[in-house]
Scaffold this active site. Sequence first.
Site, PDB file in Angstrom:
ATOM      1  N   ALA A 156      67.921  16.776  11.568  1.00  0.00           N
ATOM      2  CA  ALA A 156      66.781  16.927  12.474  1.00  0.00           C
ATOM      3  C   ALA A 156      67.218  17.596  13.778  1.00  0.00           C
ATOM      4  O   ALA A 156      67.982  18.556  13.757  1.00  0.00           O
ATOM      5  CB  ALA A 156      66.117  15.577  12.714  1.00  0.00           C
ATOM      6  N   CYS A 157      66.754  17.087  14.916  1.00  0.00           N
ATOM      7  CA  CYS A 157      67.039  17.732  16.196  1.00  0.00           C
ATOM      8  C   CYS A 157      68.508  17.656  16.592  1.00  0.00           C
ATOM      9  O   CYS A 157      68.934  18.348  17.515  1.00  0.00           O
ATOM     10  CB  CYS A 157      66.175  17.110  17.298  1.00  0.00           C
ATOM     11  SG  CYS A 157      64.424  17.487  17.144  1.00  0.00           S
ATOM     12  N   SER A 158      69.292  16.831  15.912  1.00  0.00           N
ATOM     13  CA  SER A 158      70.716  16.718  16.220  1.00  0.00           C
ATOM     14  C   SER A 158      71.581  17.615  15.346  1.00  0.00           C
ATOM     15  O   SER A 158      72.810  17.514  15.397  1.00  0.00           O
ATOM     16  CB  SER A 158      71.179  15.263  16.067  1.00  0.00           C
ATOM     17  OG  SER A 158      70.825  14.495  17.189  1.00  0.00           O
TER      18      SER A 158
END
Length: 385
Positions: A156-158
């Site tokens: 995801a966003c990481s």
Amino acid sequence: MSICITATGLYTPPYSISNEELVATFNQYVDNYNAKNADAIARGEKTALVHSTAEFIEKASGIKSRYVMEKDGILNPDIMAPVIPYRKLGEEMSIMAEMGIDALKQALDNAGLQGNDLDGIIVACSNFQRVYPAIAIEIQQYIGMQGGFGFDMNVACSAATFGIAQAVGLIKSGTAKRVAMVNIEITSAHLNWRNRDSHFIFGDVATATIIEEIDEKTATPKGYEILDSHLFTQFSTNIKNEYGFLDRSEFLAAGTPMYPDIDEPVTDKLFLQEGRKVFREVCPAVSNLILELLHKNHIEPQRLKKMWLHQANANMIDLILRTVLGKEADKSIAPMVLAEYANTSSASPMIVFHKHQENMQSGDLGVICSFGAGYSIGGVLVKKV
């Protein structure tokens, strides 16, 4: 021997949507929905939708605009999604590969390299337009990289910080000497543009980062040496996107239509988040991870010259900065691109890193940090060479 980030590249899509444009479309949809469902709303069977404002969006997020790969469909109140034609795999380059290649070629040019100089490609992002073959392998084909390997990964966003950590591990193990980590996000396609709480959050973009082994005996180090990384995950459904290949089977099992009513404002198959819970739970966790990373490396927080943070929300960035460095921290230490790019998921900390290295001198320290669904949090400690 050191492992360094030697270059980055950035692909910015051709279209931008302002808050004002977005709100005009959303409010027209609201009016259409309320008129169509007036009787059901009067009977209490449905809830009337509420207008949005550009001021609300900016105050809530710090976002003023976002870039997208296709604009007309998003701004059509009868569609409110990007209209992107299908490309036949094997005969045409996929749209994700096209975006990633643009960013990667910039990074290779900035590093003075060719595609065939790479040993590996990691495409790390939140969404993939297909399950396989990997976008990374497609990119490998089109940039003329002979041999080596490519794979896709999703955190995801990481995904960017996790991708950098994976590249470092591959280099340390002897599997590769030079790896490209590419973040490609068409978040406009996973976003529910009818959800007032989140329709403004995301934008499209692609970034590329070159990570390579530098032998100081034969080459002059350049860029940023990667000193350490710290990764953390903890299961949470406060940020989720459940759209996937099993949807067909699940809908059939339930005896319901394949897709939800396009007129309805919310579907649990697209991006959803509990914003207040995320803010309350993620901000302290991110701050703690950064502080733990610094403590492990015997570095006082005040030595940080830059914090290239995930561009989720201006208020989150400000709180993390003040928690790590103190209430009087200079806001320029944690630069933002939110106003122009919005949240671009995995690519966002790399956009900031690419654009904001001002005043960084040899020996200066910085942290690239991402956080998002999972929950997932990653921090990478770097030193300017």
